[in-house]
Design an enzyme around this catalytic site. Structure first.
Site, mmCIF file in Angstrom:
data_model
loop_
_atom_site.group_PDB
_atom_site.id
_atom_site.type_symbol
_atom_site.label_atom_id
_atom_site.label_comp_id
_atom_site.label_asym_id
_atom_site.label_seq_id
_atom_site.Cartn_x
_atom_site.Cartn_y
_atom_site.Cartn_z
ATOM 1 C CE LYS A 74 -3.801 -2.470 2.093
ATOM 2 N NZ LYS A 74 -4.518 -2.895 3.306
ATOM 3 C CD GLN A 118 -3.431 -4.613 6.406
ATOM 4 O OE1 GLN A 118 -3.311 -3.608 5.731
ATOM 5 N NE2 GLN A 118 -4.040 -5.704 5.954
ATOM 6 C CG ASP A 141 -9.903 -0.291 4.652
ATOM 7 O OD1 ASP A 141 -9.634 -0.467 3.448
ATOM 8 O OD2 ASP A 141 -9.209 -0.751 5.585
#
Ligand code: NAD
Length: 314
Positions: A74, A118, A141
């Site tokens: 990422k 994460q 997200d």
């Protein structure tokens, strides 16, 4: 320079072929290249015009190798398009409060436009408490319940859509697959893929059915679909005879299967039996190289979108 062929990008006809032909391959790698180029142009336009660089903060708790690799990828993807990334690594035994403290600090940091925690988190932590602490305006997200709720409601829009289902929709759009008025089946109903994918298809005016582990006649239901999104995690579950001729198939599954001929001893396959389905479908994503690479590209897109919204930059 490679680009998605004009026929693929603009014509719904391009994905409707006869039953005995081979399906058009929906090439995720090619689309990702295009999306990243577009994002890089926008990031630089924004920087030149208003001096703002979009920023993404990633919080990693613990030292799982797979999570470290995802975070590294990422960050690399951010760098490649000019997005600034910030990273916090916390030890496995951190407390929920410590993680939330870092989230709060990124929530109020004006140089951060997206915050990502994460997953999976260590077992002693409650995912819900932690994800709920992310400001919905920086929830790139798209996992915050308020963003999911807005996605589900008529007349409301979420700040962000979860990245993998957003990637599925982007592939359909870029390959000219018509969605309005079509029948769509989503196989799988997870919070991160299946459920939001079904909501997105419905928002795009498809008539949507959801097939899940308790569905009695999945083949019959799937066979009615013009569009199938499979997100199950079962190798080759969807066989050729589940598919309506000419349908567009988006295969999200990533499943390792034994392969003594591969140097690693295994290879990755999707939830859809590609060999059979590609003979029936009009268009299909390969695994790997279909949906997989889209997820990070959509994270970059969400981060750019967020920076533009926060700074009212058109
Ligand atoms: P999950 O385990 O959270 O959910 C699986 C869903 O499939 C559940 O809703 C369950 O009801 C359903 N299901 C299970 N068995 C079934 C069956 N026999 N028939 C019909 N439905 C069944 O999984 P997930 O997180 O949604 O991931 C699904 C797959 O997508 C996995 O292979 C995962 O690796 C992959 N994935 C890929 C990406 C990406 O490409 N970037 C991102 C996320 C997940």
């Amino acid at each position: 320079m490679d680009s998605v062929p004009a026929t693929a990008a603009s014509s719904a006809e391009s994905v409707t072929v006869s039953a005995d032909a081979s399906a058009k391959v929906i090439d995720g790698k090619l689309v990702v290249k295009q999306v990243r180029e577009e994002i890089a142009v926008e990031v630089s336009r924004m920087k030149d015009a208003v001096g703002i660089v979009p920023g993404l903060a990633v919080i990693l708790v613990g030292s799982r190798k797979d999570s470290q690799t995802y975070v590294r990828n990422k960050k690399k993807a951010c760098e490649a398009v000019g997005i600034k990334s910030y990273e916090v690594n916390l030890p496995e035994d951190s407390s929920e409060e410590e993680v939330i403290k870092h989230i709060a600090s990124f929530n109020s940091d004006p140089s951060v436009h997206g915050i990502l925690v994460q997953l999976p988190l260590p077992r002693h932590m409650n995912d819900e408490n932690i994800l709920n602490a992310v400001s919905i305006e920086k929830d790139v997200d798209g996992f915050h319940p308020l963003n999911i709720g807005r996605l589900a409601m008529q007349g409301r829009d979420p700040f962000f859509v979860p990245c993998t289902p957003k990637g599925c929709m982007e592939l359909l759009h870029r390959y000219g697959v018509e969605i309005k008025g079509k029948r769509a089946v989503v196989i799988g109903r997870s919070n991160i893929v299946g459920m939001p994918a079904a909501l997105l298809l419905q928002k795009a005016n498809a008539t949507v059915s959801i097939v899940h582990s308790q569905t009695k006649n999945p083949e019959e239901i799937t066979r009615q679909a013009d569009i199938v999104i499979a997100a199950v995690g079962v190798a080759n579950l969807v066989r050729g005879n589940w598919i309506k001729p000419g349908a567009a198939i988006i295969d999200v599954g990533i499943n390792p299967v034994d392969d003594p001929e591969s140097p690693r001893g295994y290879r990755l396959v999707g939830d859809v039996c590609y060999e059979e389905a590609s003979k029936v479908a009009g268009a299909i994503t390969p695994v790997p190289g279909g949906v997989g690479p889209m997820t990070i590209a959509m994270l970059l897109s969400n981060t750019l979108e967020s920076a533009k919204r926060i700074h009212k930059f058109k």
